[in-house]
Scaffold this motif. Structure first.
Motif, PDB file in Angstrom:
ATOM      1  N   PHE A   1       9.096   2.294   3.863  1.00 47.00           N
ATOM      2  CA  PHE A   1      10.329   1.637   3.435  1.00 47.00           C
ATOM      3  C   PHE A   1      10.789   2.209   2.111  1.00 47.00           C
ATOM      4  N   GLU A   2      11.955   2.752   2.078  1.00 45.93           N
ATOM      5  CA  GLU A   2      12.545   3.099   0.791  1.00 45.93           C
ATOM      6  C   GLU A   2      12.813   1.782   0.067  1.00 45.93           C
TER       7      GLU A   2
ATOM      8  N   TRP B   1       1.077  -3.782   6.893  1.00 44.77           N
ATOM      9  CA  TRP B   1       1.404  -4.422   8.162  1.00 44.77           C
ATOM     10  C   TRP B   1       0.952  -3.516   9.285  1.00 44.77           C
ATOM     11  N   ASP B   2       0.800  -4.083  10.461  1.00 44.57           N
ATOM     12  CA  ASP B   2       0.302  -3.363  11.633  1.00 44.57           C
ATOM     13  C   ASP B   2       1.483  -2.821  12.444  1.00 44.57           C
ATOM     14  N   TYR B   3       1.474  -1.501  12.682  1.00 45.06           N
ATOM     15  CA  TYR B   3       2.509  -0.859  13.481  1.00 45.06           C
ATOM     16  C   TYR B   3       1.919  -0.198  14.732  1.00 45.06           C
TER      17      TYR B   3
ATOM     18  N   HIS C   1       0.863  -1.177   0.000  1.00 45.22           N
ATOM     19  CA  HIS C   1       0.000   0.000   0.000  1.00 45.22           C
ATOM     20  C   HIS C   1       0.908   1.237   0.000  1.00 45.22           C
ATOM     21  N   PRO C   2       0.484   2.355  -0.572  1.00 45.32           N
ATOM     22  CA  PRO C   2       1.327   3.555  -0.575  1.00 45.32           C
ATOM     23  C   PRO C   2       1.834   3.962   0.815  1.00 45.32           C
ATOM     24  N   GLN C   3       1.039   3.738   1.865  1.00 43.26           N
ATOM     25  CA  GLN C   3       1.514   4.051   3.223  1.00 43.26           C
ATOM     26  C   GLN C   3       2.721   3.195   3.592  1.00 43.26           C
TER      27      GLN C   3
END
Length: 154
Positions: free
Chosen positions: A68-69, A150-152, A61-63
């Motif tokens: 991550f680069e 992913w969940d952060y 996803h764009p987020q």
């Protein structure tokens, strides 16, 4: 006069039968959102298994892509999960999806209206023994494509 009516009815019945068959075919080839989301998770982890991290990064996803680069992900992902664990690949299974509403991957980012949560179980067999990592993986549709998050949240 009777012969003409019989042919017309037969053509009508045949036409309706063809329409019904086409509709049934369409329904059997159309996949639900849950099935499409699960396919995206499978595709992501198959790419990761093969070591094609560039392609798996593209499924984020764009987020996630902002988190991550790409070049860093391409170096770090195989280094941590393959080199440190002493494995070439892993197996995985995913749970059935759970639909979630207004979910955010971390505080401060815009919530996603509708996503699907999967538990992903990755099993490694390496120089430090066998072990399984469980991760919550979310998918949502962005411009007609299913994307991985992913969940952060803490």
């Amino acid at each position: 006069m009777r012969k003409g009516n019989g042919k017309a009815i037969m053509v009508l019945v045949l036409f309706v039968g063809i329409i019904i068959l086409l509709f049934i075919s369409f329904l059997s080839f159309t996949k639900s959102s849950e099935e499409q989301a699960a396919e995206a998770v499978h595709q992501f982890y198959k790419l990761e298994q093969k070591g094609t991290f560039s392609e798996s990064w593209e499924m984020f996803h764009p987020q996630m892509q902002q988190k991550f680069e790409k070049s860093h992900y391409l170096q770090d992902r195989p280094h941590v999960f393959m080199n440190h664990f002493g494995v070439d690949t892993y197996t995985y299974t995913i749970s059935d999806p759970t639909e979630v509403q207004d979910w955010s991957m971390e505080s401060g980012v815009e919530p996603i209206d509708r996503a699907f949560l999967f538990k992903v179980y990755k099993t490694y067999k390496g120089k430090y023994g066998n072990f399984t990592i469980v991760q919550d993986v979310y998918t949502t549709e962005v411009q007609g494509e299913w994307r991985i998050l992913w969940d952060y949240n803490k």
